[in-house]
Design an enzyme around this catalytic site. Structure first.
Site, PDB file in Angstrom:
ATOM      1  N   GLY A   1       0.838  -1.185   0.000  1.00 48.48           N
ATOM      2  CA  GLY A   1       0.000   0.000   0.000  1.00 48.48           C
ATOM      3  C   GLY A   1       0.877   1.240   0.000  1.00 48.48           C
TER       4      GLY A   1
ATOM      5  N   SER B   1       1.028   5.161  -0.281  1.00 46.89           N
ATOM      6  CA  SER B   1       0.305   6.428  -0.245  1.00 46.89           C
ATOM      7  C   SER B   1       1.119   7.575  -0.824  1.00 46.89           C
ATOM      8  CB  SER B   1      -0.062   6.768   1.203  1.00 46.89           C
ATOM      9  OG  SER B   1       1.118   7.043   1.951  1.00 46.89           O
ATOM     10  N   GLY B   2       2.432   7.368  -0.903  1.00 45.48           N
ATOM     11  CA  GLY B   2       3.324   8.459  -1.292  1.00 45.48           C
ATOM     12  C   GLY B   2       3.929   9.140  -0.091  1.00 45.48           C
ATOM     13  N   GLY B   3       3.463   8.762   1.108  1.00 47.53           N
ATOM     14  CA  GLY B   3       4.037   9.292   2.344  1.00 47.53           C
ATOM     15  C   GLY B   3       5.343   8.599   2.677  1.00 47.53           C
ATOM     16  N   VAL B   4       6.028   9.131   3.685  1.00 47.57           N
ATOM     17  CA  VAL B   4       7.362   8.617   3.986  1.00 47.57           C
ATOM     18  C   VAL B   4       7.329   7.218   4.609  1.00 47.57           C
ATOM     19  CG1 VAL B   4       7.533   9.683   6.285  1.00 47.57           C
ATOM     20  CG2 VAL B   4       9.616   9.265   4.955  1.00 47.57           C
ATOM     21  N   ASP B   5       6.283   6.880   5.364  1.00 47.74           N
ATOM     22  CA  ASP B   5       6.216   5.555   5.988  1.00 47.74           C
ATOM     23  C   ASP B   5       6.129   4.448   4.938  1.00 47.74           C
ATOM     24  OD1 ASP B   5       6.450   6.271   8.655  1.00 47.74           O
ATOM     25  OD2 ASP B   5       4.298   6.521   8.934  1.00 47.74           O
TER      26      ASP B   5
ATOM     27  N   CYS C   1     -12.220   0.478   7.696  1.00 44.59           N
ATOM     28  CA  CYS C   1     -11.619   0.432   6.366  1.00 44.59           C
ATOM     29  C   CYS C   1     -10.620  -0.714   6.207  1.00 44.59           C
ATOM     30  CB  CYS C   1     -10.918   1.759   6.069  1.00 44.59           C
ATOM     31  SG  CYS C   1      -9.996   1.789   4.517  1.00 44.59           S
TER      32      CYS C   1
ATOM     33  N   CYS D   1      -8.448  10.487   6.919  1.00 46.87           N
ATOM     34  CA  CYS D   1      -7.905  10.678   5.569  1.00 46.87           C
ATOM     35  C   CYS D   1      -8.884  11.337   4.608  1.00 46.87           C
ATOM     36  CB  CYS D   1      -7.427   9.341   5.004  1.00 46.87           C
ATOM     37  SG  CYS D   1      -8.745   8.114   4.801  1.00 46.87           S
TER      38      CYS D   1
END
Length: 354
Positions: free
Chosen positions: A19, A21-25, A103, A202
């Protein structure tokens, strides 16, 4: 069943759908998986049709920098039907939902599993801070608390299926802090190394708030009475959507002593006020429970994400609900939130607080 087994046998054990998201995690999770030799495929979920292309572009750029395959899935209709509808209906009934809990099993991880099957990947992965554990004796898979208790997100994953957990990789399990994650991204000169963390809900913009979101969706609440535990009217409230269990500030009423919201009665449109001591309970009832394994008597449980697990015993009632009896009273158990059960570091289930 036979068809499913044959399909599973064809999936590649060195391939994983993450998965992204484009986030750093999630980006750091991809890096760690690559370092371990996995072929990583990034999957972006478009959960909110009105969110525009910004999220997709951010995730796609991260995939390009990581040099991994990118998959886009528009799950906005499913998300609307399952998560948004639950969010609105729960608040309308004076309950406080946690949309991620709803979700994860029904949208996020289901989509990951479906995508993994489509591209021939055995594993799925996310950027959650948690771990998994397989008990050979019981032939059961468990979500396990993260090595770093401060970062632990096991609470959010308690409703995952056995299939999801058995195929799940959680590469951030042993990461000590966020700076370590950012440093991983900096070493690879990734554009999102210092990006801000995502907002709490979100699908609600950081400049918005849940009350306005609900009102735009037609969920409104009329003014009503503040009452005490005996039903005596103390004043007028502005609508039950404006209050949460345990709230003290912003009540708009002066009683000459500190007052806290101890109960919200949607049927009679009343907000019950009391002392801080009234918020502490040793027994918590929950519905729609999930329980794994057989040893459920002496456990620990937490009534919200940020709470510390506390010693408790479980009692399964005839109607299927679970009564959790805590050794020490817990403050402000909130209907709609989840109570999660642990045996040591293993998540053995949970349910929605009544």
């Amino acid at each position: 069943m036979q068809k499913r087994i044959i399909t599973m046998m064809k999936l590649k054990k060195n391939k994983v759908v993450l998965g992204l998201s484009g986030g750093v995690d999630s980006t750091a999770a991809a890096l760690l998986l690559q370092e371990k030799g996995y072929e990583v495929v990034g999957l972006y979920f478009d959960i909110w049709e009105d969110s525009g292309a910004e999220g997709r572009e951010r995730a796609e750029n991260a995939a390009k920098q990581l040099d991994i395959e990118f998959i886009y899935k528009n799950v906005s209709d499913t998300f609307e039907d399952i998560v948004i509808s639950n969010f609105c209906s729960e608040y309308a009934c004076a309950r406080t939902p946690n949309p991620c809990i709803v979700c994860n099993p029904q949208v996020k991880f289901k989509t990951l599993l479906d995508a993994a099957d489509e591209v021939g990947a055995y594993y799925i992965a996310t950027g959650h801070y948690a771990d998994t554990y397989y008990d050979e004796d019981d032939d059961l898979w468990y979500i396990k608390r993260a090595a770093n208790e401060k970062k632990d997100q096991s609470y959010m994953l308690y409703r995952l299926s056995q299939e999801a957990i058995s195929r799940l990789l959680l590469p951030l399990n042993e990461i000590d802090d966020k700076e370590q994650v950012r440093e991983l991204a900096r070493k690879k000169a990734l554009a999102n190394a210092d990006a801000k963390d995502s907002q709490e809900i979100c699908f609600i913009d950081a400049n918005d708030n849940y009350k306005d979101f609900l009102r735009r969706r037609g969920i409104t609440a009329p003014e009503g009475d503040f009452v005490d535990s005996e039903g005596n009217v103390l004043g007028e409230h502005t609508g039950i959507l404006d209050y949460t269990i345990g709230q003290r500030k912003g009540l708009g009423i002066a009683l000459g002593k500190p007052a806290f919201v101890t109960h919200i009665d949607s049927t009679n449109n009343q907000v019950v006020l009391g002392d801080n001591d009234d918020l502490f309970k040793t027994e918590v009832l929950s519905s729609d429970n999930i329980l794994i394994g057989n040893d459920h008597e002496n456990i620990t449980a937490k009534i919200r994400y940020a709470a510390k697990p506390a010693d408790a015993k479980l009692c399964v009632l005839e109607d299927g609900r679970v009564k959790t009896i805590f050794e020490d009273a817990q403050r402000a158990a909130t209907p709609g939130q989840s109570i999660v059960f642990y045996a040591g570091d293993l998540v053995i289930g949970g349910g929605f607080i009544d």
